[in-house]
Design a protein around this motif. Structure first.
Motif, PDB file in Angstrom:
ATOM      1  N   HIS A  66      29.250  67.971  -1.786  1.00 30.76           N
ATOM      2  CA  HIS A  66      29.268  69.440  -1.697  1.00 30.76           C
ATOM      3  C   HIS A  66      29.024  70.063  -3.066  1.00 30.76           C
ATOM      4  CE1 HIS A  66      30.391  73.452  -0.325  1.00 30.76           C
ATOM      5  NE2 HIS A  66      31.193  73.542  -1.384  1.00 30.76           N
ATOM      6  N   THR A  69      25.201  69.679  -4.063  1.00 31.84           N
ATOM      7  CA  THR A  69      24.292  70.566  -3.328  1.00 31.84           C
ATOM      8  C   THR A  69      24.544  72.031  -3.679  1.00 31.84           C
ATOM      9  OG1 THR A  69      25.810  70.502  -1.435  1.00 31.84           O
ATOM     10  CG2 THR A  69      23.974  68.957  -1.429  1.00 31.84           C
ATOM     11  N   HIS A  70      25.795  72.388  -3.924  1.00 31.82           N
ATOM     12  CA  HIS A  70      26.102  73.772  -4.308  1.00 31.82           C
ATOM     13  C   HIS A  70      25.508  74.103  -5.675  1.00 31.82           C
ATOM     14  CE1 HIS A  70      28.323  77.538  -4.486  1.00 31.82           C
ATOM     15  NE2 HIS A  70      28.721  77.219  -5.702  1.00 31.82           N
ATOM     16  N   ASP A  74      19.056  70.576  -2.777  1.00 32.59           N
ATOM     17  CA  ASP A  74      18.818  69.388  -1.958  1.00 32.59           C
ATOM     18  C   ASP A  74      18.984  68.093  -2.748  1.00 32.59           C
ATOM     19  OD1 ASP A  74      18.242  71.098   0.081  1.00 32.59           O
ATOM     20  OD2 ASP A  74      16.108  70.618   0.208  1.00 32.59           O
ATOM     21  N   ILE A  75      19.413  67.059  -2.029  1.00 33.57           N
ATOM     22  CA  ILE A  75      19.461  65.702  -2.577  1.00 33.57           C
ATOM     23  C   ILE A  75      18.239  64.966  -2.049  1.00 33.57           C
ATOM     24  CG2 ILE A  75      20.746  63.539  -2.684  1.00 33.57           C
ATOM     25  CD1 ILE A  75      23.270  65.251  -2.030  1.00 33.57           C
ATOM     26  N   GLN A 119      24.022  65.599   4.620  1.00 33.88           N
ATOM     27  CA  GLN A 119      23.313  66.629   3.851  1.00 33.88           C
ATOM     28  C   GLN A 119      21.805  66.525   4.049  1.00 33.88           C
ATOM     29  OE1 GLN A 119      23.790  69.341   2.180  1.00 33.88           O
ATOM     30  NE2 GLN A 119      21.682  69.477   1.426  1.00 33.88           N
ATOM     31  N   GLN A 123      18.054  69.114   5.429  1.00 34.71           N
ATOM     32  CA  GLN A 123      17.003  69.459   4.489  1.00 34.71           C
ATOM     33  C   GLN A 123      15.619  69.392   5.148  1.00 34.71           C
ATOM     34  OE1 GLN A 123      19.543  67.497   0.739  1.00 34.71           O
ATOM     35  NE2 GLN A 123      17.538  66.657   1.246  1.00 34.71           N
TER      36      GLN A 123
END
Length: 231
Positions: A66, A69-70, A74-75, A119, A123
């Motif tokens: 979290h 990404t915050h 994107d990962i 996550q 995306q």
């Protein structure tokens, strides 16, 4: 826009090489370490951030994803490298031996990849998860004397298959890089009479990781990538 990569076990011999390779390929890299007091030459790069994390802790790992990404978005790629090795003949392997190897090699990979998978599914371009397997988990006869270790790495390979199957519709892929013996100071000390030229260097595996990071998730379908060198 700079792409983001996560590397767990970033201060290990393999982790340092993969972090450096991704940085040189112009990725922003967030590397996890177990102990914050262990430094790395990669910390001098402006696009590298170190994060102290026990990847065996599910809640802490989810918090970490979290945070990434915050802060960064994107990962795009992750190399999940945390693990361990043990020698155990089958007849001498205890349940404690088995649990230790499964905890070190499979559970850490499961927890990290699950949080990252959730996550990546959200995306638009999905993403790639790279895991580390082991030759004894694949090759008949190579697991002799390494029962608990090879079984735990077999689970890692099956994990990658599940990730790729469930992630296909979302352009999320998992690959398992399977080296033979990695040329590290620890392995040289343990096997002083070996021919090190036959082993696989961390830098060679780092090249594979950069290649995987730069491929569309839908391009490569084979989960397992063997890199055995001459051993």
């Amino acid at each position: 826009m700079k792409k983001n990569a996560i590397v767990t076990g970033a201060n290990g011999n393999l982790g340092k090489a993969i972090v450096r390779g991704l940085l040189q390929a112009d990725y922003r890299v967030i590397g996890t370490v177990r102990h914050d007091d262990v430094g790395s030459e990669n910390e001098g790069y402006p696009n590298y951030e170190k994060y102290t994390l026990d990847v065996g802790n599910q809640k802490a790992t989810e918090t970490f994803i979290h945070y990434v990404t915050h802060k960064f978005g994107d990962i795009h790629f992750s190399a999940l490298l945390v693990g361990g090795f043990g020698m155990n003949a089958f007849e001498d392997t205890t349940l404690d031996d088995l649990h230790q190897m499964i905890t070190l090699n499979f559970e850490t990979a499961f927890i990290s990849s699950q949080a990252i998978f959730r996550q990546m599914k959200t995306q638009a371009e999905g993403g790639t998860i790279m895991l580390i397997g082991a030759k004894p988990a694949l090759e008949k006869g190579a697991s002799k004397g390494m029962t608990a270790y090879s079984l735990s790495k077999s689970l890692v390979i099956k994990l990658a298959e599940h990730i790729s199957a469930e992630g296909a519709a979302h352009q999320v892929r998992a690959s398992v890089v399977v080296p033979s013996v990695i040329d590290t100071p620890q392995n040289r000390e343990a096997m002083p009479d070996a021919n090190y030229n036959e082993w696989v260097s961390p830098e060679q595996i780092a090249e594979i990781s950069v290649f995987l990071a730069n491929q569309p998730a839908t391009l490569l379908q084979d989960v397992v990538i063997k890199i055995y060198g001459e051993s």
